[in-house]
Design a protein around this motif. Structure first.
Motif, mmCIF file in Angstrom:
data_model
loop_
_atom_site.group_PDB
_atom_site.id
_atom_site.type_symbol
_atom_site.label_atom_id
_atom_site.label_comp_id
_atom_site.label_asym_id
_atom_site.label_seq_id
_atom_site.Cartn_x
_atom_site.Cartn_y
_atom_site.Cartn_z
ATOM 1 N N ASP A 34 0.823 -1.211 0.000
ATOM 2 C CA ASP A 34 0.000 0.000 0.000
ATOM 3 C C ASP A 34 0.858 1.262 0.000
ATOM 4 O O ASP A 34 0.517 2.259 -0.647
ATOM 5 N N VAL A 35 1.968 1.223 0.724
ATOM 6 C CA VAL A 35 2.859 2.382 0.779
ATOM 7 C C VAL A 35 3.539 2.584 -0.571
ATOM 8 O O VAL A 35 3.697 3.712 -1.044
ATOM 9 N N ARG A 36 3.918 1.497 -1.208
ATOM 10 C CA ARG A 36 4.536 1.596 -2.534
ATOM 11 C C ARG A 36 3.559 2.206 -3.537
ATOM 12 O O ARG A 36 3.946 3.005 -4.394
ATOM 13 N N ARG A 37 2.291 1.818 -3.431
ATOM 14 C CA ARG A 37 1.288 2.351 -4.365
ATOM 15 C C ARG A 37 1.138 3.862 -4.205
ATOM 16 O O ARG A 37 0.983 4.593 -5.184
ATOM 17 N N VAL A 38 1.170 4.335 -2.964
ATOM 18 C CA VAL A 38 1.080 5.775 -2.722
ATOM 19 C C VAL A 38 2.304 6.483 -3.297
ATOM 20 O O VAL A 38 2.194 7.541 -3.928
ATOM 21 N N LEU A 39 3.470 5.898 -3.095
ATOM 22 C CA LEU A 39 4.702 6.481 -3.622
ATOM 23 C C LEU A 39 4.647 6.572 -5.144
ATOM 24 O O LEU A 39 5.004 7.602 -5.736
ATOM 25 N N VAL A 40 4.179 5.513 -5.783
ATOM 26 C CA VAL A 40 4.066 5.509 -7.246
ATOM 27 C C VAL A 40 3.056 6.549 -7.707
ATOM 28 O O VAL A 40 3.289 7.273 -8.679
ATOM 29 N N ARG A 41 1.935 6.645 -7.002
ATOM 30 C CA ARG A 41 0.915 7.623 -7.396
ATOM 31 C C ARG A 41 1.456 9.048 -7.302
ATOM 32 O O ARG A 41 1.192 9.885 -8.164
ATOM 33 N N LEU A 42 2.215 9.321 -6.257
ATOM 34 C CA LEU A 42 2.797 10.653 -6.109
ATOM 35 C C LEU A 42 3.750 10.967 -7.258
ATOM 36 O O LEU A 42 3.842 12.112 -7.708
ATOM 37 N N LEU A 43 4.461 9.959 -7.733
ATOM 38 C CA LEU A 43 5.389 10.171 -8.838
ATOM 39 C C LEU A 43 4.656 10.267 -10.178
ATOM 40 O O LEU A 43 5.069 11.010 -11.066
ATOM 41 N N GLN A 44 3.562 9.520 -10.305
ATOM 42 C CA GLN A 44 2.829 9.493 -11.571
ATOM 43 C C GLN A 44 1.944 10.717 -11.763
ATOM 44 O O GLN A 44 1.848 11.263 -12.862
ATOM 45 N N ARG A 45 1.266 11.107 -10.698
ATOM 46 C CA ARG A 45 0.264 12.163 -10.791
ATOM 47 C C ARG A 45 0.791 13.461 -10.203
ATOM 48 O O ARG A 45 1.716 13.472 -9.402
ATOM 49 N N ARG A 46 0.141 14.527 -10.568
ATOM 50 C CA ARG A 46 0.565 15.831 -10.065
ATOM 51 C C ARG A 46 0.144 16.036 -8.617
ATOM 52 O O ARG A 46 0.853 16.669 -7.839
ATOM 53 N N PHE A 47 -1.027 15.488 -8.249
ATOM 54 C CA PHE A 47 -1.549 15.684 -6.904
ATOM 55 C C PHE A 47 -2.148 14.393 -6.359
ATOM 56 O O PHE A 47 -2.578 13.522 -7.114
ATOM 57 N N LEU A 48 -2.190 14.320 -5.038
ATOM 58 C CA LEU A 48 -2.965 13.301 -4.335
ATOM 59 C C LEU A 48 -3.896 14.066 -3.405
ATOM 60 O O LEU A 48 -3.438 14.882 -2.604
ATOM 61 N N THR A 49 -5.204 13.834 -3.537
ATOM 62 C CA THR A 49 -6.168 14.585 -2.736
ATOM 63 C C THR A 49 -6.869 13.682 -1.741
ATOM 64 O O THR A 49 -7.153 12.517 -2.022
ATOM 65 N N ALA A 50 -7.164 14.247 -0.577
ATOM 66 C CA ALA A 50 -7.782 13.475 0.497
ATOM 67 C C ALA A 50 -9.212 13.080 0.174
ATOM 68 O O ALA A 50 -9.647 11.973 0.486
ATOM 69 N N ASP A 51 -9.960 13.980 -0.472
ATOM 70 C CA ASP A 51 -11.378 13.702 -0.692
ATOM 71 C C ASP A 51 -11.614 12.641 -1.760
ATOM 72 O O ASP A 51 -12.600 11.905 -1.703
ATOM 73 N N ARG A 52 -10.700 12.512 -2.722
ATOM 74 C CA ARG A 52 -10.893 11.542 -3.796
ATOM 75 C C ARG A 52 -10.103 10.253 -3.578
ATOM 76 O O ARG A 52 -10.328 9.263 -4.276
ATOM 77 N N ASN A 53 -9.162 10.266 -2.641
ATOM 78 C CA ASN A 53 -8.313 9.091 -2.405
ATOM 79 C C ASN A 53 -8.140 8.891 -0.903
ATOM 80 O O ASN A 53 -7.038 9.003 -0.365
ATOM 81 N N ARG A 54 -9.236 8.611 -0.227
ATOM 82 C CA ARG A 54 -9.221 8.574 1.237
ATOM 83 C C ARG A 54 -8.258 7.523 1.789
ATOM 84 O O ARG A 54 -7.502 7.783 2.727
ATOM 85 N N ALA A 55 -8.284 6.327 1.210
ATOM 86 C CA ALA A 55 -7.425 5.254 1.715
ATOM 87 C C ALA A 55 -5.953 5.591 1.503
ATOM 88 O O ALA A 55 -5.124 5.419 2.408
ATOM 89 N N GLN A 56 -5.611 6.090 0.317
ATOM 90 C CA GLN A 56 -4.219 6.427 0.040
ATOM 91 C C GLN A 56 -3.772 7.644 0.848
ATOM 92 O O GLN A 56 -2.608 7.731 1.243
ATOM 93 N N TRP A 57 -4.683 8.569 1.079
ATOM 94 C CA TRP A 57 -4.344 9.733 1.910
ATOM 95 C C TRP A 57 -4.003 9.279 3.330
ATOM 96 O O TRP A 57 -3.034 9.750 3.928
ATOM 97 N N ARG A 58 -4.786 8.354 3.862
ATOM 98 C CA ARG A 58 -4.522 7.832 5.201
ATOM 99 C C ARG A 58 -3.178 7.103 5.243
ATOM 100 O O ARG A 58 -2.394 7.265 6.185
#
Length: 218
Positions: A34-58
């Motif tokens: 799960d932590v790796r997925r968040v790291l990859v998302r941060l590198l792939q996308r410009r933003f990570l938002t709490a309201d649209r990605n609650r599990a990854q934000w946590r």
């Protein structure tokens, strides 16, 4: 010499390729999936938002230190805006250190800049009036952006396509979210992308770009 036997209860070593902690063959990583997925998302996308990605934000908040460390290894900063519920990355830049550039800014086109400035202006105005949610119509965006094009230019359809493409890019980046056909909610990301200082600079520049006799929407 007698043959050595494996005592009952002894657990034989497991080959690395069969190690249950590995996520794939030859995996030498130490982060949970799960932590790796968040790291990859941060590198792939410009933003990570709490309201649209609650599990990854946590997951991000629970593992912020180790995720920051991994990004720092790449000369990348992690910015977590708790108030807006937004996380994003920034390229480390230093005059004292030779830093390889991983993140390259992709400049906005003229049409994208026109739409972005209007979105930021409307967001600022409505937030100042106490509105908690700001919405715009695509027709409003088109009409405002078109005021900056030469009125004698007959290629209106071409400019409209440029503006629609600009809206599509900003929607893809999460700055606006389509709630119904042609109706968008402006997200707090516009404040991150366009600071008050930069907004003032762009407004001044746009005034010099506007054809005489026209007035942009305020």
């Amino acid at each position: 010499m007698s043959e050595t036997t494996v005592e009952e209860g002894f657990i034989a070593p497991v080959p690395m390729e069969e190690d249950p902690s590995e996520l794939f063959a030859g995996d030498s990583g130490t982060l949970d999936a799960d932590v790796r997925r968040v790291l990859v998302r941060l590198l792939q996308r410009r933003f990570l938002t709490a309201d649209r990605n609650r599990a990854q934000w946590r997951t991000l908040l629970e593992n912020q230190q180790v995720i920051e460390s991994r990004l720092h290894d790449l000369f990348v900063h992690l910015v977590v805006d708790h108030e807006r519920g937004i996380a994003y990355k920034k390229q480390v830049r230093s005059a004292e250190l030779d830093v390889p550039v991983l993140l390259r800014d992709e400049a906005y086109t003229r049409a994208e800049t026109l739409v972005l400035v209007h979105l930021r202006t409307v967001f600022q105005r409505e937030q100042g009036a106490g509105e908690t949610s700001v919405r715009v119509d695509v027709e409003e965006l088109e009409q405002t952006a078109l005021t900056y094009f030469d009125p004698d230019d007959t290629n209106v359809a071409g400019h409209q396509r440029e503006i629609r493409a600009a809206v599509a890019r900003l929607a893809k980046e999460g700055l606006i979210e389509e709630e119904s056909q042609g109706r968008y909610r402006v997200t707090p990301l516009v404040e991150v992308v366009l600071s008050n200082e930069r907004l003032t600079e762009l407004r001044a520049w746009l005034r010099t770009q506007q054809p005489a006799g026209t007035e942009a929407g305020r």
